[in-house]
Design a protein around this motif. Structure first.
Motif, PDB file in Angstrom:
ATOM      1  N   GLU A 183      -3.885  -9.248  -1.997  1.00 43.76           N
ATOM      2  CA  GLU A 183      -4.852  -8.171  -1.843  1.00 43.76           C
ATOM      3  C   GLU A 183      -4.197  -6.796  -1.779  1.00 43.76           C
ATOM      4  O   GLU A 183      -4.814  -5.792  -2.143  1.00 43.76           O
ATOM      5  CB  GLU A 183      -5.686  -8.391  -0.567  1.00 43.76           C
ATOM      6  CG  GLU A 183      -6.654  -9.560  -0.652  1.00 43.76           C
ATOM      7  CD  GLU A 183      -7.739  -9.331  -1.686  1.00 43.76           C
ATOM      8  OE1 GLU A 183      -8.211  -8.183  -1.829  1.00 43.76           O
ATOM      9  OE2 GLU A 183      -8.110 -10.298  -2.372  1.00 43.76           O
ATOM     10  N   ASN A 184      -2.953  -6.743  -1.313  1.00 37.95           N
ATOM     11  CA  ASN A 184      -2.362  -5.442  -0.976  1.00 37.95           C
ATOM     12  C   ASN A 184      -1.038  -5.145  -1.666  1.00 37.95           C
ATOM     13  O   ASN A 184      -0.385  -4.150  -1.324  1.00 37.95           O
ATOM     14  CB  ASN A 184      -2.161  -5.348   0.540  1.00 37.95           C
ATOM     15  CG  ASN A 184      -3.458  -5.467   1.300  1.00 37.95           C
ATOM     16  OD1 ASN A 184      -4.237  -4.538   1.375  1.00 37.95           O
ATOM     17  ND2 ASN A 184      -3.705  -6.646   1.880  1.00 37.95           N
ATOM     18  N   ALA A 185      -0.627  -5.953  -2.633  1.00 40.73           N
ATOM     19  CA  ALA A 185       0.715  -5.816  -3.212  1.00 40.73           C
ATOM     20  C   ALA A 185       1.006  -4.407  -3.711  1.00 40.73           C
ATOM     21  O   ALA A 185       2.072  -3.842  -3.459  1.00 40.73           O
ATOM     22  CB  ALA A 185       0.895  -6.834  -4.346  1.00 40.73           C
ATOM     23  N   GLU A 186       0.057  -3.817  -4.441  1.00 39.02           N
ATOM     24  CA  GLU A 186       0.311  -2.504  -5.046  1.00 39.02           C
ATOM     25  C   GLU A 186       0.015  -1.333  -4.107  1.00 39.02           C
ATOM     26  O   GLU A 186       0.548  -0.233  -4.292  1.00 39.02           O
ATOM     27  CB  GLU A 186      -0.558  -2.322  -6.301  1.00 39.02           C
ATOM     28  CG  GLU A 186      -0.411  -3.402  -7.355  1.00 39.02           C
ATOM     29  CD  GLU A 186      -1.427  -4.525  -7.209  1.00 39.02           C
ATOM     30  OE1 GLU A 186      -1.529  -5.365  -8.117  1.00 39.02           O
ATOM     31  OE2 GLU A 186      -2.107  -4.572  -6.158  1.00 39.02           O
ATOM     32  N   LYS A 187      -0.839  -1.571  -3.111  1.00 42.76           N
ATOM     33  CA  LYS A 187      -1.431  -0.452  -2.354  1.00 42.76           C
ATOM     34  C   LYS A 187      -0.422   0.419  -1.607  1.00 42.76           C
ATOM     35  O   LYS A 187      -0.502   1.651  -1.689  1.00 42.76           O
ATOM     36  CB  LYS A 187      -2.504  -0.988  -1.408  1.00 42.76           C
ATOM     37  CG  LYS A 187      -3.703  -1.569  -2.139  1.00 42.76           C
ATOM     38  CD  LYS A 187      -4.740  -2.164  -1.196  1.00 42.76           C
ATOM     39  CE  LYS A 187      -5.893  -2.790  -1.963  1.00 42.76           C
ATOM     40  NZ  LYS A 187      -6.897  -3.413  -1.055  1.00 42.76           N
ATOM     41  N   PRO A 188       0.559  -0.159  -0.851  1.00 40.48           N
ATOM     42  CA  PRO A 188       1.505   0.717  -0.146  1.00 40.48           C
ATOM     43  C   PRO A 188       2.296   1.614  -1.105  1.00 40.48           C
ATOM     44  O   PRO A 188       2.504   2.799  -0.822  1.00 40.48           O
ATOM     45  CB  PRO A 188       2.425  -0.263   0.588  1.00 40.48           C
ATOM     46  CG  PRO A 188       1.649  -1.528   0.675  1.00 40.48           C
ATOM     47  CD  PRO A 188       0.806  -1.576  -0.554  1.00 40.48           C
ATOM     48  N   PHE A 189       2.731   1.053  -2.242  1.00 42.33           N
ATOM     49  CA  PHE A 189       3.510   1.836  -3.208  1.00 42.33           C
ATOM     50  C   PHE A 189       2.671   2.969  -3.799  1.00 42.33           C
ATOM     51  O   PHE A 189       3.172   4.083  -4.010  1.00 42.33           O
ATOM     52  CB  PHE A 189       4.015   0.924  -4.326  1.00 42.33           C
ATOM     53  CG  PHE A 189       4.907  -0.179  -3.848  1.00 42.33           C
ATOM     54  CD1 PHE A 189       6.248   0.062  -3.539  1.00 42.33           C
ATOM     55  CD2 PHE A 189       4.428  -1.463  -3.670  1.00 42.33           C
ATOM     56  CE1 PHE A 189       7.069  -0.944  -3.085  1.00 42.33           C
ATOM     57  CE2 PHE A 189       5.237  -2.483  -3.219  1.00 42.33           C
ATOM     58  CZ  PHE A 189       6.575  -2.229  -2.920  1.00 42.33           C
ATOM     59  N   LEU A 190       1.401   2.690  -4.065  1.00 40.71           N
ATOM     60  CA  LEU A 190       0.532   3.713  -4.658  1.00 40.71           C
ATOM     61  C   LEU A 190       0.289   4.857  -3.681  1.00 40.71           C
ATOM     62  O   LEU A 190       0.388   6.033  -4.052  1.00 40.71           O
ATOM     63  CB  LEU A 190      -0.796   3.084  -5.084  1.00 40.71           C
ATOM     64  CG  LEU A 190      -0.721   2.040  -6.197  1.00 40.71           C
ATOM     65  CD1 LEU A 190      -2.101   1.452  -6.482  1.00 40.71           C
ATOM     66  CD2 LEU A 190      -0.140   2.627  -7.471  1.00 40.71           C
ATOM     67  N   CYS A 191      -0.036   4.525  -2.437  1.00 39.95           N
ATOM     68  CA  CYS A 191      -0.326   5.569  -1.446  1.00 39.95           C
ATOM     69  C   CYS A 191       0.915   6.411  -1.153  1.00 39.95           C
ATOM     70  O   CYS A 191       0.853   7.648  -1.130  1.00 39.95           O
ATOM     71  CB  CYS A 191      -0.854   4.945  -0.154  1.00 39.95           C
ATOM     72  SG  CYS A 191      -2.464   4.150  -0.341  1.00 39.95           S
ATOM     73  N   ILE A 192       2.043   5.745  -0.942  1.00 39.79           N
ATOM     74  CA  ILE A 192       3.282   6.478  -0.660  1.00 39.79           C
ATOM     75  C   ILE A 192       3.697   7.308  -1.868  1.00 39.79           C
ATOM     76  O   ILE A 192       4.103   8.472  -1.745  1.00 39.79           O
ATOM     77  CB  ILE A 192       4.407   5.501  -0.255  1.00 39.79           C
ATOM     78  CG1 ILE A 192       4.062   4.847   1.091  1.00 39.79           C
ATOM     79  CG2 ILE A 192       5.752   6.216  -0.170  1.00 39.79           C
ATOM     80  CD1 ILE A 192       4.966   3.683   1.459  1.00 39.79           C
ATOM     81  N   GLY A 193       3.577   6.718  -3.071  1.00 41.24           N
ATOM     82  CA  GLY A 193       3.974   7.423  -4.288  1.00 41.24           C
ATOM     83  C   GLY A 193       3.112   8.644  -4.554  1.00 41.24           C
ATOM     84  O   GLY A 193       3.624   9.717  -4.908  1.00 41.24           O
ATOM     85  N   LEU A 194       1.780   8.497  -4.399  1.00 37.33           N
ATOM     86  CA  LEU A 194       0.883   9.630  -4.619  1.00 37.33           C
ATOM     87  C   LEU A 194       1.183  10.760  -3.641  1.00 37.33           C
ATOM     88  O   LEU A 194       1.294  11.929  -4.031  1.00 37.33           O
ATOM     89  CB  LEU A 194      -0.572   9.184  -4.467  1.00 37.33           C
ATOM     90  CG  LEU A 194      -1.619  10.303  -4.582  1.00 37.33           C
ATOM     91  CD1 LEU A 194      -1.616  10.920  -5.978  1.00 37.33           C
ATOM     92  CD2 LEU A 194      -3.009   9.768  -4.241  1.00 37.33           C
ATOM     93  N   LEU A 195       1.323  10.406  -2.371  1.00 37.06           N
ATOM     94  CA  LEU A 195       1.625  11.417  -1.368  1.00 37.06           C
ATOM     95  C   LEU A 195       2.976  12.080  -1.664  1.00 37.06           C
ATOM     96  O   LEU A 195       3.125  13.309  -1.519  1.00 37.06           O
ATOM     97  CB  LEU A 195       1.646  10.779   0.026  1.00 37.06           C
ATOM     98  CG  LEU A 195       1.801  11.726   1.218  1.00 37.06           C
ATOM     99  CD1 LEU A 195       0.649  12.731   1.255  1.00 37.06           C
ATOM    100  CD2 LEU A 195       1.860  10.928   2.520  1.00 37.06           C
TER     101      LEU A 195
END
Length: 631
Positions: free
Chosen positions: A19-31
């Motif tokens: 469910e969450n594999a991509e989510k931490p990388f996306l949020c950190i990367g966008l920020l």
């Protein structure tokens, strides 16, 4: 009695990871990219310009580009999981539910075929990069490190596609899966047949036309509902297999280099600025200001809705985002005040179309990149057509509301209440000042202005308006990444498609044909408008721009049409497509907000469409309406 804490079992961890594999990388990367480019802008003007010893932070742009590419390709699997994409559903919607399910699997299989190919080509590209390493100029790291997102990203895309196929098989069944595999094989088989035919002596002189193969495949796959970006990539891959028109490895390479561009980064930043400010509580303050200014007139709430759309257009750069943000407030308010609910939906949907005319505008950014035209000039030239469209919609709202007895709300309006409304909306009104002021003062590039606006929207939304909080900040950031990624993969695949067209001289051939029919600038402009209005009825604006600019712009320049003016004509045309049935995306958003049928809204949209076409013709045949601001 006490109980020990529950330890997640292996299945629980796997479910969480799925469910969450991509989510931490996306949020950190966008920020990270928002902060890096904001830092770059501040550092250049607050430190370098006032210090004799400080040097420019040259690493910031390169690092942010690499992170941007990584999060773009990591967001595509998330879009697949959420079933978000830009596709043409005209034919797909006519299928029975059973065949819709089967063709959904066909679409996934087509995408899977492309993604597996790109994964393999990417692995080969990384291997070559490790054997013959080249270094990134600013960061001095081997290029194969950032390039590794191509095999990694497309491998994850392949995995998510298999998951989606598995879920859909629960609906269509094993027979449906077998049928889908058979249909996909029929689609792919001709390319392989053409690839192998020259090996046989009887067909050794066989040379299929790359132009026919390319467009036949593209029209076929988008007709059955394959997402447009994927259709571009798949048609290009199959054409290369069938004709060998360019090297197959080019697809993996261009998937990275085509979006390794600082100007392209403006797209996620403008998307972020609009979504942050919308989720952060901006819309209600803009509406209160517009209602204070215009609400006393007949049709006051409708007029205020259009005005609010114009304000929000100067922040979001997106038509559907404008309708969603403003419509959720104004459509229920209009219905409560006695307006016809279908008219309420239609006028807000039309007002949302202004979102791509008034800068910042994602279609202008993409057109500027595709045509090598100044994005700043496009932004300036789009202001008057956007305002003119808004004034026409306000005039129609006033006339139609007065005719139906929908009078303005009676409440006390004084200079004091007006000043208070401006004060409450002051931080929202600063966004256009930051973007346009930064660009035209020379302090910032469009990308830097977009990053600063996104940073500003994040800070204001979290700490001032407080609409962004711990409950919605993560979904908001994921929405930004997913929305941007759909656009970015479209641009990457369009680059491959465009390269084949260039090699085959397709744009030049089309230009010669049309100019052979007529050399009249007036007639050619009319043909452009008719063609683009037709395209807008079934194709999303961003997709139309990346596909059509290489074909139409050479014709426009040969008859003396300024590329900036042509960009305005194209975007205004495609903005009208946002409210043109059957695929007017703004109409879909408005109908979803009000929970009414699209057919009922469509009946109200025709007079509005006619008025917007009048504006289009004025912009087309009187270039000074848009161009005088840049001359």
């Amino acid at each position: 009695m006490t109980t020990s804490p529950t330890v997640p079992n292996k299945t629980g961890w796997l479910t969480w990871l799925d469910e969450n594999a991509e989510k931490p990388f996306l949020c950190i990367g966008l920020l990270a990219i928002i902060l890096i480019i904001t830092f770059q802008t501040a550092y250049r003007y607050l430190i370098v310009n006032f210090s004799d010893t400080a040097s420019a932070a040259v690493w910031t742009e390169e690092l942010s580009r690499f992170i941007f590419i990584w999060i773009s390709y990591l967001a595509v699997p998330l879009a697949i999981k959420n079933r978000e994409n830009i596709r043409v559903n005209v034919l797909y919607d006519k299928f029975s539910p059973k065949w819709q399910s089967i063709f959904w699997v066909v679409n996934d299989l087509c995408f899977f075929f492309l993604s597996v190919y790109v994964t393999c080509l990417g692995v080969h590209m990384i291997g070559e990069g490790m054997r013959y390493p080249q270094m990134a100029p600013a960061m001095q790291i081997p290029y194969y490190i950032p390039y590794s997102i191509i095999p990694l990203g497309f491998a994850l895309i392949s995995f998510r596609l298999l998951q989606d196929i598995f879920l859909e098989v629960k609906t269509c069944g094993i027979k449906g899966l077998v049928t889908a595999i058979f249909v996909t094989a029929i689609i792919v088989a001709p390319a392989y047949i053409m690839w192998y035919l020259p090996d046989f002596q009887a067909f050794e002189n066989f040379e299929p036309s790359a132009t026919i193969v390319l467009f036949s495949y593209f029209l076929l796959v988008i007709a059955i509902g394959v997402p447009i970006g994927i259709g571009l990539g798949l048609a290009s891959l199959l054409t290369i297999l069938a004709t060998g028109t360019i090297d197959l490895g080019y697809i993996a390479q261009i998937s990275f280099t085509s979006i390794d561009s600082f100007p392209i980064m403006a797209i996620p930043f403008f998307v972020a600025a609009g979504i942050f400010m919308g989720a952060g509580g901006l819309s209600s303050r803009l509406l209160a200001l517009a209602d204070e200014m215009l609400g006393a007139l007949p049709g006051g709430m409708a007029i205020a809705s259009v005005a609010t759309c114009m304000f929000f257009a100067a922040i979001s750069g997106s038509g559907p985002a404008t309708v969603a943000a403003i419509g959720s407030l104004t459509i229920p308010a209009m219905i409560e005040r006695g307006y016809n609910k279908y008219f309420a939906c239609a006028i807000v949907a039309a007002g949302g179309a202004i979102g791509v005319m008034i800068p910042p505008s994602n279609p202008f950014v993409i057109y500027g990149i595709a045509s090598q035209t100044s994005i700043g000039d496009l932004f300036l030239a789009g202001i008057i057509p956007g305002i003119l469209t808004g004034l026409v919609l306000m005039g129609y709202s006033f006339w139609y509301s007065k005719k139906n007895g929908w009078m303005g709300e009676k409440k006390t309006r004084t200079f004091g209440t007006f000043v208070k409304a401006i004060w409450d909306a002051k931080l929202a009104l600063m966004v256009p000042v930051i973007v346009l002021g930064g660009i035209y003062s020379g302090l910032m590039t469009p990308t830097e202005a977009a990053a600063v606006a996104a940073f500003y929207g994040l800070i204001v939304g979290m700490f001032v308006y407080k609409g962004l909080n711990k409950d919605n900040i993560i979904p908001t950031m994921l929405e930004i990444c997913s929305t941007s990624a759909i656009i970015i993969i479209l641009m990457a695949m369009a680059k491959v498609f465009g390269q084949i067209m260039t090699v085959e001289e397709i744009p030049a051939q089309i230009a010669s044909y049309i100019l052979g029919l007529t050399s009249s600038k007036i007639i050619i402009l009319l043909l452009f408008n008719v063609f683009l209005l037709f395209i807008g009825t079934f194709m999303e604006a961003l997709a139309a721009i990346v596909i059509l600019v290489p074909i139409l712009l050479p014709i426009a320049t040969k008859v003396g049409i300024d590329p900036t003016h042509f960009g305005i004509i194209m975007v205004v045309n495609l903005a009208i497509g946002f409210i043109t049935p059957p695929v007017g995306v703004n109409l879909f958003v408005a109908s979803g907000v009000a929970k009414v049928k699209l057919d009922d809204i469509s009946k109200q949209i025709w007079p509005i469409l006619a008025l917007m076409i009048v504006v289009l013709l004025l912009v087309t045949y009187i270039p000074s309406i848009s161009m005088f601001v840049i001359r």
